[in-house]
Design a protein around this motif. Structure first.
Motif, PDB file in Angstrom:
ATOM      1  N   MET A   1      93.744  54.325  68.996  1.00 31.27           N
ATOM      2  CA  MET A   1      93.736  54.592  67.555  1.00 31.27           C
ATOM      3  C   MET A   1      92.329  54.456  67.020  1.00 31.27           C
ATOM      4  O   MET A   1      91.647  53.453  67.263  1.00 31.27           O
ATOM      5  CB  MET A   1      94.665  53.620  66.830  1.00 31.27           C
ATOM      6  N   GLY A   2      91.860  55.475  66.302  1.00 31.01           N
ATOM      7  CA  GLY A   2      90.504  55.446  65.764  1.00 31.01           C
ATOM      8  C   GLY A   2      90.409  54.633  64.487  1.00 31.01           C
ATOM      9  O   GLY A   2      91.415  54.184  63.928  1.00 31.01           O
ATOM     10  N   LYS A   3      89.181  54.483  64.021  1.00 34.06           N
ATOM     11  CA  LYS A   3      88.952  53.631  62.850  1.00 34.06           C
ATOM     12  C   LYS A   3      87.713  54.102  62.101  1.00 34.06           C
ATOM     13  O   LYS A   3      86.722  54.529  62.714  1.00 34.06           O
ATOM     14  CB  LYS A   3      88.773  52.187  63.296  1.00 34.06           C
ATOM     15  N   LEU A   4      87.784  54.037  60.773  1.00 33.48           N
ATOM     16  CA  LEU A   4      86.592  54.229  59.957  1.00 33.48           C
ATOM     17  C   LEU A   4      85.830  52.911  59.936  1.00 33.48           C
ATOM     18  O   LEU A   4      86.351  51.895  59.475  1.00 33.48           O
ATOM     19  CB  LEU A   4      86.979  54.640  58.539  1.00 33.48           C
ATOM     20  N   VAL A   5      84.604  52.911  60.431  1.00 31.23           N
ATOM     21  CA  VAL A   5      83.862  51.655  60.561  1.00 31.23           C
ATOM     22  C   VAL A   5      82.678  51.570  59.608  1.00 31.23           C
ATOM     23  O   VAL A   5      82.083  50.493  59.458  1.00 31.23           O
ATOM     24  CB  VAL A   5      83.387  51.426  62.012  1.00 31.23           C
ATOM     25  N   LEU A   6      82.326  52.688  58.956  1.00 31.62           N
ATOM     26  CA  LEU A   6      81.212  52.681  58.009  1.00 31.62           C
ATOM     27  C   LEU A   6      81.365  53.867  57.077  1.00 31.62           C
ATOM     28  O   LEU A   6      81.799  54.949  57.492  1.00 31.62           O
ATOM     29  CB  LEU A   6      79.869  52.748  58.742  1.00 31.62           C
ATOM     30  N   ALA A   7      81.037  53.648  55.799  1.00 32.35           N
ATOM     31  CA  ALA A   7      81.074  54.723  54.811  1.00 32.35           C
ATOM     32  C   ALA A   7      79.818  54.639  53.955  1.00 32.35           C
ATOM     33  O   ALA A   7      79.433  53.546  53.524  1.00 32.35           O
ATOM     34  CB  ALA A   7      82.324  54.614  53.939  1.00 32.35           C
ATOM     35  N   ALA A   8      79.182  55.784  53.705  1.00 28.58           N
ATOM     36  CA  ALA A   8      77.912  55.773  52.987  1.00 28.58           C
ATOM     37  C   ALA A   8      77.706  57.051  52.197  1.00 28.58           C
ATOM     38  O   ALA A   8      78.241  58.112  52.538  1.00 28.58           O
ATOM     39  CB  ALA A   8      76.749  55.590  53.965  1.00 28.58           C
ATOM     40  N   LYS A   9      76.918  56.931  51.149  1.00 28.58           N
ATOM     41  CA  LYS A   9      76.386  58.073  50.389  1.00 28.58           C
ATOM     42  C   LYS A   9      74.879  58.040  50.591  1.00 28.58           C
ATOM     43  O   LYS A   9      74.229  57.019  50.311  1.00 28.58           O
ATOM     44  CB  LYS A   9      76.741  57.923  48.909  1.00 28.58           C
ATOM     45  N   VAL A  10      74.312  59.144  51.090  1.00 28.88           N
ATOM     46  CA  VAL A  10      72.904  59.105  51.483  1.00 28.88           C
ATOM     47  C   VAL A  10      72.127  60.312  50.970  1.00 28.88           C
ATOM     48  O   VAL A  10      72.679  61.373  50.700  1.00 28.88           O
ATOM     49  CB  VAL A  10      72.744  59.024  53.023  1.00 28.88           C
ATOM     50  N   THR A  11      70.837  60.103  50.876  1.00 26.37           N
ATOM     51  CA  THR A  11      69.903  61.166  50.536  1.00 26.37           C
ATOM     52  C   THR A  11      69.576  62.016  51.763  1.00 26.37           C
ATOM     53  O   THR A  11      69.723  61.561  52.910  1.00 26.37           O
ATOM     54  CB  THR A  11      68.613  60.570  49.959  1.00 26.37           C
ATOM     55  N   HIS A  12      69.108  63.234  51.515  1.00 28.91           N
ATOM     56  CA  HIS A  12      68.598  64.065  52.617  1.00 28.91           C
ATOM     57  C   HIS A  12      67.359  64.843  52.170  1.00 28.91           C
ATOM     58  O   HIS A  12      67.100  65.951  52.661  1.00 28.91           O
ATOM     59  CB  HIS A  12      69.678  65.016  53.146  1.00 28.91           C
ATOM     60  N   VAL A  13      66.589  64.281  51.246  1.00 28.99           N
ATOM     61  CA  VAL A  13      65.469  65.024  50.672  1.00 28.99           C
ATOM     62  C   VAL A  13      64.464  65.457  51.747  1.00 28.99           C
ATOM     63  O   VAL A  13      64.095  64.679  52.620  1.00 28.99           O
ATOM     64  CB  VAL A  13      64.758  64.228  49.562  1.00 28.99           C
ATOM     65  N   PRO A  14      63.999  66.709  51.685  1.00 26.69           N
ATOM     66  CA  PRO A  14      63.054  67.199  52.696  1.00 26.69           C
ATOM     67  C   PRO A  14      61.736  66.431  52.739  1.00 26.69           C
ATOM     68  O   PRO A  14      61.062  66.420  53.774  1.00 26.69           O
ATOM     69  CB  PRO A  14      62.819  68.660  52.265  1.00 26.69           C
ATOM     70  N   THR A  15      61.364  65.810  51.620  1.00 32.31           N
ATOM     71  CA  THR A  15      60.103  65.075  51.602  1.00 32.31           C
ATOM     72  C   THR A  15      60.121  63.869  52.530  1.00 32.31           C
ATOM     73  O   THR A  15      59.070  63.288  52.804  1.00 32.31           O
ATOM     74  CB  THR A  15      59.744  64.627  50.174  1.00 32.31           C
ATOM     75  N   MET A  16      61.289  63.493  53.051  1.00 32.89           N
ATOM     76  CA  MET A  16      61.330  62.443  54.066  1.00 32.89           C
ATOM     77  C   MET A  16      60.548  62.874  55.306  1.00 32.89           C
ATOM     78  O   MET A  16      59.886  62.056  55.956  1.00 32.89           O
ATOM     79  CB  MET A  16      62.772  62.111  54.429  1.00 32.89           C
ATOM     80  N   LEU A  17      60.626  64.154  55.633  1.00 34.42           N
ATOM     81  CA  LEU A  17      59.879  64.658  56.785  1.00 34.42           C
ATOM     82  C   LEU A  17      58.385  64.701  56.498  1.00 34.42           C
ATOM     83  O   LEU A  17      57.558  64.299  57.333  1.00 34.42           O
ATOM     84  CB  LEU A  17      60.393  66.046  57.167  1.00 34.42           C
ATOM     85  N   LEU A  18      58.015  65.173  55.301  1.00 38.68           N
ATOM     86  CA  LEU A  18      56.600  65.218  54.931  1.00 38.68           C
ATOM     87  C   LEU A  18      56.007  63.816  54.844  1.00 38.68           C
ATOM     88  O   LEU A  18      54.805  63.630  55.043  1.00 38.68           O
ATOM     89  CB  LEU A  18      56.430  65.936  53.589  1.00 38.68           C
ATOM     90  N   SER A  19      56.855  62.846  54.549  1.00 39.53           N
ATOM     91  CA  SER A  19      56.401  61.467  54.415  1.00 39.53           C
ATOM     92  C   SER A  19      55.816  60.924  55.708  1.00 39.53           C
ATOM     93  O   SER A  19      55.032  59.969  55.687  1.00 39.53           O
ATOM     94  CB  SER A  19      57.575  60.590  53.976  1.00 39.53           C
ATOM     95  N   GLU A  20      56.174  61.531  56.836  1.00 35.48           N
ATOM     96  CA  GLU A  20      55.666  61.060  58.123  1.00 35.48           C
ATOM     97  C   GLU A  20      54.496  61.892  58.643  1.00 35.48           C
ATOM     98  O   GLU A  20      53.995  61.649  59.740  1.00 35.48           O
ATOM     99  CB  GLU A  20      56.790  61.071  59.151  1.00 35.48           C
ATOM    100  N   MET A  21      54.054  62.855  57.831  1.00 40.02           N
ATOM    101  CA  MET A  21      52.937  63.705  58.231  1.00 40.02           C
ATOM    102  C   MET A  21      51.683  63.339  57.450  1.00 40.02           C
ATOM    103  O   MET A  21      51.754  62.762  56.361  1.00 40.02           O
ATOM    104  CB  MET A  21      53.283  65.181  57.972  1.00 40.02           C
ATOM    105  N   GLU A  22      50.551  63.679  58.014  1.00 42.48           N
ATOM    106  CA  GLU A  22      49.294  63.486  57.288  1.00 42.48           C
ATOM    107  C   GLU A  22      49.280  64.374  56.047  1.00 42.48           C
ATOM    108  O   GLU A  22      49.727  65.512  56.093  1.00 42.48           O
ATOM    109  CB  GLU A  22      48.104  63.833  58.189  1.00 42.48           C
TER     110      GLU A  22
END
Length: 287
Positions: A1-22
């Motif tokens: 039997m499966g189970k829900l073990v975590l529930a979240a509402k999250v961002t996915h803004v593209p600037t997260m990727l730019l944040s790791e670039m020079e």
């Protein structure tokens, strides 16, 4: 039997990727990235083997659709923001059986839903971005199932039932699941002709939207979901909820809607991005 073990509402803004670039945005989204990593760590610690992502960047015009391929691999460039997300490689394992089971349970409720295993059906960045940052530093990886949640002709009531079907499918499966609603809070992007003059990448476009977003986070943290669910249709409409907030409706449908008695935990403090309101929030689950 499966189970829900975590529930979240999250961002996915593209600037997260730019944040790791020079460049001028380097480090800008460090808190959001760290928030995703923390959610990933907690998911694995809770025993999650699969992430179901409710993706407000997957536009669907008829019925509900699930990308339940057995394996995802590709190189993604955003049609919306090719200057932000380009040539992004991704690879995830899938969980076709769980995707098919969600569709079966939803159709039994009268909610027309299709589960697809099509190699050329790409993932959208509402799935790719959070999965990238949640699993990047984990030794153990979660399988991925993506559900289209930019719903253009769908009712909140049908999406609530789909959320119920997701929970029923989880419990009938052998999977432990992290359920991720991937989308913003308010989502009024700055008009193009005044974006630059308002430093659009790092500001909110509406003080009204910001205040309502903050009130919503307060309600979540207090556990006042009765009030939130009553205001949700107007919130989605008047604060330009991303994908009409069908991801959030599905999430709370899975959690039990007005029977849900948990609380929200803000993992990443509220921040504006391109006029929109963003955060990462975990929702407590019964032990």
């Amino acid at each position: 039997m499966g189970k829900l073990v975590l529930a979240a509402k999250v961002t996915h803004v593209p600037t997260m990727l730019l944040s790791e670039m020079e460049g001028s945005l380097k480090g800008l989204r460090k808190a959001a990235i760290e928030g995703h990593a923390e959610i990933g760590r907690r998911a694995i610690a809770a025993g999650a083997d699969t992430a179901i992502v409710l993706d407000t960047h997957w536009l669907v015009n008829a019925g509900y659709h699930i990308n339940a391929n057995k394996h995802f691999k590709g190189t993604f460039t955003s049609h919306e923001f090719p200057q932000f997300i380009r040539d992004l490689d991704y690879e995830f394992e899938g969980n076709p059986a769980l995707g098919d089971l969600i569709a079966e349970k939803a159709n039994a409720k009268g909610v027309s839903t299709l589960s697809h295993q099509i190699d050329s059906l790409d993932l959208e960045y509402g799935t790719i971005v959070p999965m990238r940052f949640m699993m990047r530093d984990l030794e153990k990886k979660m399988k991925v199932v993506s559900v289209g949640a930019m719903c253009t002709v769908h009712s909140h009531e049908a999406s609530r039932k789909l959320g119920e079907a997701i929970m029923e499918a989880i419990e009938a499966s052998d999977s432990n699941v992290a359920l991720i609603a991937s989308g913003s809070l308010s989502h009024k992007i700055w008009p193009n002709d005044i974006y630059a003059q308002n430093n659009g990448t790092m500001t909110i476009s509406s003080e009204f939207n910001r205040q309502v977003d903050l009130r919503v986070l307060e309600l979540w943290q207090k556990g006042d979901f009765d009030t939130f669910l009553k205001m949700l249709p107007d919130y989605a409409e008047y604060c330009d909820g991303e994908g009409d907030m069908h991801d959030t409706v599905m999430l709370f449908g899975a959690l039990g809607w007005d029977k849900y008695k948990g609380r929200g935990e803000v993992i990443t403090e509220y921040f504006p991005s391109s006029g929109t309101g963003q955060t990462n929030v975990l929702f407590s689950l019964p032990q």
